[in-house]
Design an enzyme around this catalytic site. Structure first.
Site, PDB file in Angstrom:
ATOM      1  CG  ASP A  27      -1.844   1.210   1.352  1.00 24.35           C
ATOM      2  OD1 ASP A  27      -2.277   1.608   0.335  1.00 24.35           O
ATOM      3  OD2 ASP A  27      -2.187   1.699   2.410  1.00 24.35           O
ATOM      4  CB  SER A  28       0.197   4.716  -0.624  1.00 22.90           C
ATOM      5  OG  SER A  28      -1.000   4.863   0.145  1.00 22.90           O
ATOM      6  CE1 TYR A  65       2.403   5.326  -4.006  1.00 23.86           C
ATOM      7  CE2 TYR A  65       0.916   3.530  -4.399  1.00 23.86           C
ATOM      8  CZ  TYR A  65       2.049   3.943  -3.829  1.00 23.86           C
ATOM      9  OH  TYR A  65       3.217   2.927  -3.772  1.00 23.86           O
ATOM     10  CB  CYS A 105      -3.350   0.903  -2.629  1.00 31.84           C
ATOM     11  SG  CYS A 105      -3.487   2.656  -3.002  1.00 31.84           S
ATOM     12  CB  THR A 148      -5.065   5.304  -5.562  1.00 24.86           C
ATOM     13  OG1 THR A 148      -5.956   6.122  -4.664  1.00 24.86           O
ATOM     14  CG2 THR A 148      -4.534   6.274  -6.470  1.00 24.86           C
ATOM     15  CB  CYS A 165      -9.358   4.967   1.137  1.00 20.42           C
ATOM     16  SG  CYS A 165      -7.682   5.180   1.515  1.00 20.42           S
ATOM     17  CB  THR A 166      -6.702  -0.009   2.464  1.00 21.39           C
ATOM     18  OG1 THR A 166      -5.478   0.721   2.071  1.00 21.39           O
ATOM     19  CG2 THR A 166      -7.307  -0.958   1.313  1.00 21.39           C
ATOM     20  CG  HIS A 167      -4.836   5.023   4.681  1.00 18.33           C
ATOM     21  ND1 HIS A 167      -4.427   4.779   3.589  1.00 18.33           N
ATOM     22  CD2 HIS A 167      -3.882   5.388   5.212  1.00 18.33           C
ATOM     23  CE1 HIS A 167      -3.225   4.777   3.179  1.00 18.33           C
ATOM     24  NE2 HIS A 167      -2.676   5.340   4.353  1.00 18.33           N
TER      25      HIS A 167
END
Length: 294
Positions: free
Chosen positions: A26-27, A58, A89, A91, A200-202
């Site tokens: 992931d970013s 990203y 991620c 994106t 978004c995975t965050h």
């Protein structure tokens, strides 16, 4: 920078071995929400996680640049023995997943899609919100998912600029973050939304904060459990599941940036409520754009 599309294909990549780790990237911190579900569902599997914190976020970057990052990371994961690659991620998935599958045809990949179809199944009002980044909303993949699955439903895009950065900085549970979310999400409540996709995975990392802002009447949909199930299916189908009598599973956490927050959060997410930070390895980004050395 050399045009990403002109680089040679990676058809010569060695076939993955069952004893290898699951590669996840992931970013930044967000992919830990996916890693958590993978370890919960597949506890016998070793995992190699790469957080590209040197380039986070990203979403504001051009798709070609993100695709270049994803290819370099994938090469590094495969060189380290990864048997499957999880693009944790949204994106990076919309920017690079198709290209990665073409360049590495012998490698199974799992990416992130906004969970439009599960949200359709969950909604009662027919009104769905999607909390995601600008990079996801700009993508053709997102538009096609809405066209394919949401006919007759109302899908409302909800970008929340700055939210990923606040989570990366460790401010996800702050009063200021709750206020930021309130400003982004209140219009959804006003429009009768009863289901919210965490695109978004965050965002699952601050699920409790989001739920406090939305209230219990809005159902949150997180795609991470479905991603973990797909990883398990692909491993089983390819004969790549960890051997039953194999060695104890390992977890490696690697970052291209500052690993302090990654270690702290991983310690909490992956070891219950432990206050011990996980050990994080540093991996500087190669100046020549070659594969990362993991």
């Amino acid at each position: 920078m050399t045009d990403h599309a002109e680089r040679p294909t990676a058809a010569s990549t060695a076939a993955p071995a069952a004893a290898g780790p699951i590669g996840v990237f992931d970013s930044g911190l967000g992919g830990l929400s996916v890693l958590r579900e993978i370890r919960r569902l597949l506890p016998a599997e070793s995992v190699l996680y790469l957080a590209d914190q040197g380039h986070v976020p990203y979403a504001p970057r051009p798709a070609g640049e993100v695709a270049g990052f994803a290819e370099a990371i994938t090469r590094g994961l495969l060189a380290a023995g990864a048997k499957i690659v999880v693009v944790a991620c949204h994106t990076a998935s919309v920017a690079a997943l198709g290209d990665l599958r073409r360049r590495f045809p012998g490698v199974p990949f799992v990416g992130m899609d906004p969970a439009i179809k599960p949200a359709i199944a969950a909604t009662r009002s027919g009104r769905i919100g999607v909390l995601a980044t600008a990079g996801t909303f700009r993508s053709g993949r997102y538009a096609s998912l809405v066209r394919e699955h949401a006919h007759g439903y109302t899908v409302i895009d909800c970008p929340c600029p700055g939210l990923v950065e606040r989570i990366e900085a460790g401010l996800g549970d702050s009063i200021e973050t709750a206020e930021l979310l309130r400003g982004c999400l209140e219009p959804l409540r006003a429009q009768g939304v009863d289901t919210l996709v965490l695109g978004c995975t965050h965002f699952p990392l601050i699920r409790e904060t989001i739920q406090r802002v939305t209230g219990p009447a809005i159902t949150l949909v997180d795609p991470a459990p479905a991603v973990a199930r797909q990883v398990g299916r692909l491993l089983a189908a390819g004969g790549l599941s960890a051997p039953a009598a194999g060695p104890s599973p390992t977890l490696r956490l690697v970052t291209t940036g500052d690993g302090r927050r990654l270690g702290e959060l991983a310690g909490r997410l992956l070891d219950g409520q432990s206050s011990n930070a996980a050990v994080v390895e540093a991996c500087p980004w190669p100046a020549d754009g070659a594969a990362l050395r993991l």
